[in-house]
Design a protein around this motif. Structure first.
Motif, mmCIF file in Angstrom:
data_model
loop_
_atom_site.group_PDB
_atom_site.id
_atom_site.type_symbol
_atom_site.label_atom_id
_atom_site.label_comp_id
_atom_site.label_asym_id
_atom_site.label_seq_id
_atom_site.Cartn_x
_atom_site.Cartn_y
_atom_site.Cartn_z
ATOM 1 N N THR A 101 0.862 -1.128 0.041
ATOM 2 C CA THR A 101 0.039 -0.003 -0.042
ATOM 3 C C THR A 101 0.831 1.123 0.074
ATOM 4 O O THR A 101 2.110 1.031 -0.057
ATOM 5 N N SER A 102 0.281 2.338 0.081
ATOM 6 C CA SER A 102 1.070 3.679 -0.070
ATOM 7 C C SER A 102 1.288 4.040 1.377
ATOM 8 O O SER A 102 0.578 3.772 2.210
ATOM 9 N N VAL A 103 2.213 5.100 1.499
ATOM 10 C CA VAL A 103 2.447 5.745 2.792
ATOM 11 C C VAL A 103 2.206 7.213 2.826
ATOM 12 O O VAL A 103 2.957 7.838 1.953
ATOM 13 N N ARG A 104 1.582 7.712 3.605
ATOM 14 C CA ARG A 104 1.438 9.456 3.850
ATOM 15 C C ARG A 104 2.583 9.581 5.020
ATOM 16 O O ARG A 104 2.383 8.992 5.901
ATOM 17 N N VAL A 105 3.095 10.536 4.714
ATOM 18 C CA VAL A 105 4.333 11.130 5.515
ATOM 19 C C VAL A 105 4.152 12.279 6.050
ATOM 20 O O VAL A 105 4.057 13.396 5.229
ATOM 21 N N THR A 106 4.124 12.539 7.474
ATOM 22 C CA THR A 106 3.822 13.775 7.926
ATOM 23 C C THR A 106 4.833 13.767 9.195
ATOM 24 O O THR A 106 5.548 12.850 9.433
ATOM 25 N N SER A 107 4.712 14.833 10.090
ATOM 26 C CA SER A 107 5.297 14.947 11.252
ATOM 27 C C SER A 107 4.645 15.587 12.617
ATOM 28 O O SER A 107 3.988 16.288 11.886
ATOM 29 N N GLY A 108 4.876 15.158 13.504
ATOM 30 C CA GLY A 108 4.346 16.203 14.672
ATOM 31 C C GLY A 108 4.606 17.647 14.538
ATOM 32 O O GLY A 108 3.248 18.404 14.778
ATOM 33 N N PRO A 109 5.523 18.118 14.527
ATOM 34 C CA PRO A 109 5.749 19.529 14.513
ATOM 35 C C PRO A 109 4.863 20.366 13.409
ATOM 36 O O PRO A 109 4.633 21.223 13.487
#
Length: 361
Positions: A101-109
């Motif tokens: 499957t695909s991955v969405r990437v983000t971060s807490g800040p």
């Protein structure tokens, strides 16, 4: 339009992860300012079978993922903790690849408002992986929204303001959150409890790092001698990211000042140029250690005073230099301040002052 602008504000990017895809290449834009990150991403393994080290976590994660695939459902949410550079982001990408499957990437800040997270969650498709780096730095409103989304696959969107405000519940398709953190203790218990699997990544031993370096040398198409690999591994602080970075620097030295062969002499010469000593200490580490021993007689000395002495911010000394120095038994933390150990004096080739109470073995 609201969802699109919120996604862009949150810094979330979509990464398609498939067995024959260039997933990690799309995580990092290979611009001039990102060459180092692009090179690092190119060396990342794509599947669990290629991942070196972390045997226990790898085996546990394999069971979680393959069991979910066998049931035809989505796996539990995954929390990966541990020091920087040990492979948390790589494992997140591998999870997507193993699930197909695909991955969405983000971060807490990057997620400062609940609306930012709501936009990201609302755009997820069934079975997708949402990777949140530095998840311990999520804003509190976003945390509370994530609780419900992870447990009930639902997000409540508030429409309107004041007395006329109304919460609309939106059902979400099943998805998997992969959180990464270097400070698991900062995660609130309600968020931590919603992860079905928690894996802690430990530092690598030299043998494992030599395997990492051998694989990376093959991808870089350079001839790495076994003794050179051992030398680089011994100076890499037990961290694959550092090992790969030092390998690229040795490659640069061999290309410019030698015949391109990465032998023991090339490794030692290159690491000397880049001020990485036999224990893996760099310029900042040695500056802290030298100041502690030569200016303050081995301590105890306060963090702020020590930071001023080396021209750095206290937070830099505490978070960048100290963890490795403490782990290697070179300095100690006491209620009165930082102190040099007997090993620190020996490593610097200095004779400690004969003052009782300041020298720690």
């Amino acid at each position: 339009m609201w969802l699109r602008s919120s996604v862009e504000r949150s810094g979330c990017s979509e990464v398609a992860v498939a067995e024959e895809d260039t997933a990690t290449e799309r995580v990092v834009a290979p611009g001039a300012e990102d060459l180092e990150r692009a090179a690092e991403a190119a060396l990342r393994p794509r599947r669990l079978a290629e991942f070196v080290g972390q045997r226990v976590v790898r085996e546990q994660l394999e069971l979680v993922l393959h069991a979910a695939l066998g049931r035809g459902g989505t796996p539990d949410h995954v929390l990966l903790s541990g020091p920087p550079g040990l492979g948390k982001t790589t494992l997140a990408m591998i999870i997507g690849a193993e699930l197909g499957t695909s991955v969405r990437v983000t971060s807490g800040p990057a997620i400062q408002h609940a609306g930012d997270l709501a936009a990201v969650l609302s755009s997820l498709e069934e079975g997708e992986v949402l990777f949140i780096d530095e998840i311990h730095r999520l804003a509190r409103p976003a945390e509370e929204l994530l609780y419900v989304a992870m447990e009930d696959f639902r997000v409540d969107v508030v429409v309107g303001k004041g007395a006329g405000a109304n919460a609309i519940g939106l059902a979400l398709p099943p998805f998997t959150v992969v959180g990464a953190t270097t400070r698991a203790g900062l995660l609130p218990a309600p968020l931590r409890d919603r992860f079905g699997f928690t894996g802690h990544l430990d530092f690598y031993d030299d043998g494992e790092l030599e395997q990492v370096l051998s694989r990376s040398a093959g991808l870089l198409e350079v001839d790495l001698h076994a003794d050179a690999g051992g030398e680089i591994a011994s100076r890499s602080r037990g961290t694959p990211r550092i090992a790969n970075r030092l390998l690229r620097r040795v490659r640069d030295w061999a290309q410019v000042r030698s015949d391109g062969t990465l032998d023991l002499a090339a490794a030692r010469s290159a690491l000397a140029v880049y001020e990485v000593d036999s224990l893996g200490l760099d310029r900042l580490d040695r500056s802290v250690l030298t100041a502690l021993c030569t200016r303050f007689g081995g301590g105890p000395v306060g963090l702020t005073t020590l930071a001023v002495a080396v021209g750095e911010e206290p937070e830099t000394v505490e978070t960048v230099a100290e963890p490795f120095l403490v782990r290697e038994g070179l300095i100690g933390r006491t209620p009165r301040g930082r102190v040099a150990t007997a090993r620190a004096w020996d490593h610097l080739g200095l004779v400690p002052p004969e003052v009782g109470g300041t020298l720690f073995g």
